[in-house]
Scaffold this active site. Sequence first.
Site, PDB file in Angstrom:
ATOM      1  CG  ASP A 172      -0.216   0.047   2.548  1.00 52.41           C
ATOM      2  OD1 ASP A 172       0.826  -0.634   2.680  1.00 52.41           O
ATOM      3  OD2 ASP A 172      -0.678   0.756   3.458  1.00 52.41           O
TER       4      ASP A 172
ATOM      5  CD  GLU B  92       4.218   0.558   6.949  1.00 57.49           C
ATOM      6  OE1 GLU B  92       5.081   0.750   7.819  1.00 57.49           O
ATOM      7  OE2 GLU B  92       3.873   1.461   6.147  1.00 57.49           O
TER       8      GLU B  92
END
Lengths: 359, 359
Positions: free
Chosen positions: B74, B129
Amino acid sequence: MTDAPLDLSLDAAALTARLVDFPSESGNEKPLADAIEQALRTLPHLEVDRYGNNVVARTRLGLAERVILAGHIDTVPIADNVPSRLDDNGILWGCGTTDMKGGVALQLRMAATVTRPNRDLTFVFYDNEEVAAHLNGLGHIADARPDWLEGDFAVLLEGTYAEVEGGCQGTLRVLLRTSGERAHSARGWMGSNAIHKAAPILAALAAYEPKRTVIDGLEYREGLNAVRVEAGVANNVIPDACTVTVNFRYAPDRSQADAIAHVREVFADCDIAEFVVDDHSGAAMPGLSHPAAAAFMEAVGGSPKPKFGWTDVARFSALGIPAVNYGPGDPIFAHKRDEHVEVAKIHHCEERLHAWLTT
Amino acid sequence: MTDAPLDLSLDAAALTARLVDFPSESGNEKPLADAIEQALRTLPHLEVDRYGNNVVARTRLGLAERVILAGHIDTVPIADNVPSRLDDNGILWGCGTTDMKGGVALQLRMAATVTRPNRDLTFVFYDNEEVAAHLNGLGHIADARPDWLEGDFAVLLEGTYAEVEGGCQGTLRVLLRTSGERAHSARGWMGSNAIHKAAPILAALAAYEPKRTVIDGLEYREGLNAVRVEAGVANNVIPDACTVTVNFRYAPDRSQADAIAHVREVFADCDIAEFVVDDHSGAAMPGLSHPAAAAFMEAVGGSPKPKFGWTDVARFSALGIPAVNYGPGDPIFAHKRDEHVEVAKIHHCEERLHAWLTT
């Protein structure tokens, strides 16, 4: 009910209840100002003027002395405490009972009943006292119609629990800003923490010893307090700015310039990046040594107290008119849901004011 | 474009550009996880598993040692910096170039090209994350499929500008609350000022001397900082509450319990009304003394550095797996509009990782 005219023949307590039942939150004073103007215009001994929602009524008897009785007609927002309620113990409950429709009722009663006063009288009813200073109706009259406020002595009928409170303390609000440099908090040594830089400011506040000052026999108590502190960018960022908002309440022997200089001195060694005067209202001397004030004190009795909070007496003081606070309500209950006034205090003040103006 | 399969025969820099052009902001990783899974499933030497939008691929060669190459797929929100752009100086610009699609491209390249590794390999691609810790895909795998994360040593391919950064510091956030009593600021002596009570807290922070700690030859630098301070009721009220939010970044020789005890001790004499642990992520030991780490250091060269910020290596550390950070991007540009990576650093890391896993 709110459109019915005001009946000034009611006793002051009943008139207070009537005024409480006539909502007039700040900004919505027009219907009450209309009713007050209308009631005053029925009194042939008074000349009535109006400026916005401010009403001024005066005798024109050419007497040696002129005194002003002033009060604001607005209230803070109603909090389920209107209409008023009189309980079995002689307590009248409701929004504005203390702050300050009890006082406004006394103004109206004096206007209606003291038709042959021993001093020329000026009654001032004004709007927007409970909101920002620039909206204050007394200030607007002072700016636009200063001649309406001429006089030798003023009584502001704010609640004092029927004690004379002399003058008022000044209030100065200053923003103290410290400055640093942002950095990620994982590498704090690459920045400079503005909150840590505020440590000496808080230390100076914690160590500050406020002065007590006696003027005209009244002991004023100063105070220097942080009222806000604000800093923070994100939870992982060293903040580059911190603002401590301090409020200095000061005795009437300080001018506004003195007050600012004093606060600057207190924080002189605190590495302040920016010192911003955010708000300032000067103090008012009690003026109890003025002959008109002495006569007032003699008539109402009791021993005067200092006024710690700021009130519109300072506006009179700025116009050179000594002024005191005197009204039936207990100021501790102002702005509260359980605001109330003792009917006995209203009657006591009514009787004392009447005596002052007639004997 | 985003639906085209990933071509793992591209060199790592071209693959980085391809990944940047495949948006995958936190919470929207599914299309990219699908593409990664699809590409990995074409590689016969790998066993591929999936849990949510997390993809794990492993060799099963029965070798003496197993190493993990991990990265999150991400990114933070795109800020007008997608699609990617390669300039004439060999700089690739765009969201995620540093954090951390350059690293993900290296994982994919190792998966595609190291078909006969000298150590068993585990590739972990995980989501979320950049957002709240409880959403973190690596944490979800550790909870639900801990066997997928078995290994002797882990490399997290977060941007380190091609230096090995060992372990990571812990981060503890504590709210320190002081308590006072409200009063009108005109009568401050009737209350107790919670901001003034925070003076010793700020003094302790300003006087704090952070420790430096050497572990495995790496010097960690701790830091204790206020990141927020909040207090204020109204401009004329003595505040009854003040909250100072402090962030303690600490070296890996402290346990989480040690870190809390240390912060308590720093503020022990500050008359704290409430001490609230608001957030806490433990540190990770660098683990450079482990033989697998030593071999890695020898292969990639350079001298290792301490990692000051918190990263997911701490999750491996908590599983008992020594872990380091090693990736091509410069972490200073992470989360910035001008995020970029040097193509030369990508190629350098690709070559070094390949050498480590094959020779």
